[in-house]
Design a protein around this motif. Structure first.
Motif, PDB file in Angstrom:
ATOM      1  N   MET A 159       0.846  -1.161   0.000  1.00 15.72           N
ATOM      2  CA  MET A 159       0.000   0.000   0.000  1.00 15.72           C
ATOM      3  C   MET A 159       0.903   1.239   0.000  1.00 15.72           C
ATOM      4  N   SER A 160       0.688   2.131  -0.920  1.00 16.32           N
ATOM      5  CA  SER A 160       1.464   3.352  -1.014  1.00 16.32           C
ATOM      6  C   SER A 160       0.518   4.542  -1.131  1.00 16.32           C
ATOM      7  N   HIS A 161       0.820   5.599  -0.408  1.00 18.24           N
ATOM      8  CA  HIS A 161       0.002   6.808  -0.435  1.00 18.24           C
ATOM      9  C   HIS A 161       0.906   8.011  -0.640  1.00 18.24           C
ATOM     10  N   ARG A 162       0.385   9.021  -1.287  1.00 20.20           N
ATOM     11  CA  ARG A 162       1.121  10.265  -1.490  1.00 20.20           C
ATOM     12  C   ARG A 162       0.312  11.391  -0.865  1.00 20.20           C
ATOM     13  N   PHE A 163       0.987  12.217  -0.062  1.00 24.08           N
ATOM     14  CA  PHE A 163       0.321  13.286   0.675  1.00 24.08           C
ATOM     15  C   PHE A 163       0.858  14.643   0.234  1.00 24.08           C
ATOM     16  N   CYS A 164      -0.015  15.621   0.228  1.00 30.14           N
ATOM     17  CA  CYS A 164       0.377  16.984  -0.149  1.00 30.14           C
ATOM     18  C   CYS A 164       0.864  17.788   1.043  1.00 30.14           C
ATOM     19  N   GLY A 165       0.703  17.300   2.225  1.00 32.33           N
ATOM     20  CA  GLY A 165       1.152  18.017   3.407  1.00 32.33           C
ATOM     21  C   GLY A 165       0.861  17.221   4.665  1.00 32.33           C
ATOM     22  N   PRO A 166       1.252  17.753   5.806  1.00 32.58           N
ATOM     23  CA  PRO A 166       1.105  17.024   7.062  1.00 32.58           C
ATOM     24  C   PRO A 166      -0.348  16.779   7.453  1.00 32.58           C
ATOM     25  N   TYR A 167      -1.262  17.648   7.032  1.00 36.55           N
ATOM     26  CA  TYR A 167      -2.659  17.445   7.397  1.00 36.55           C
ATOM     27  C   TYR A 167      -3.257  16.255   6.652  1.00 36.55           C
ATOM     28  N   ASP A 168      -2.878  16.073   5.396  1.00 39.43           N
ATOM     29  CA  ASP A 168      -3.303  14.887   4.654  1.00 39.43           C
ATOM     30  C   ASP A 168      -2.736  13.628   5.311  1.00 39.43           C
ATOM     31  N   ALA A 169      -1.463  13.668   5.656  1.00 42.03           N
ATOM     32  CA  ALA A 169      -0.822  12.518   6.297  1.00 42.03           C
ATOM     33  C   ALA A 169      -1.435  12.240   7.661  1.00 42.03           C
ATOM     34  N   LEU A 170      -1.724  13.283   8.415  1.00 45.88           N
ATOM     35  CA  LEU A 170      -2.324  13.124   9.738  1.00 45.88           C
ATOM     36  C   LEU A 170      -3.700  12.477   9.628  1.00 45.88           C
ATOM     37  N   ASP A 171      -4.505  12.915   8.674  1.00 47.40           N
ATOM     38  CA  ASP A 171      -5.824  12.323   8.470  1.00 47.40           C
ATOM     39  C   ASP A 171      -5.692  10.831   8.166  1.00 47.40           C
TER      40      ASP A 171
END
Length: 55
Positions: A1-13
């Motif tokens: 599973m791989s995810h790409r985040f635009c910032g810490p809030y996306d990653a935190l969610d």
């Protein structure tokens, strides 16, 4: 599973609602994401690069 985040809030969610395991690493990652906006000058993205995580 791989995810790409635009910032810490996306990653935190993702960490709080979708991350498959609980534990020490998850708590540390959540703390790092919460601290990132103040570390990066408020925008949470260093050098214009997105944050990427693999589970």
């Amino acid at each position: 599973m791989s995810h790409r985040f635009c910032g810490p809030y996306d990653a935190l969610d993702f960490l709080e609602h979708e991350w498959p395991s609980q534990g020490k690493r998850q708590r540390r990652a959540i703390g790092d994401c919460r601290a990132a906006p103040s570390y990066a000058g408020g925008n949470g993205v260093q050098g214009g690069r997105a944050i990427q995580a693999k589970a």
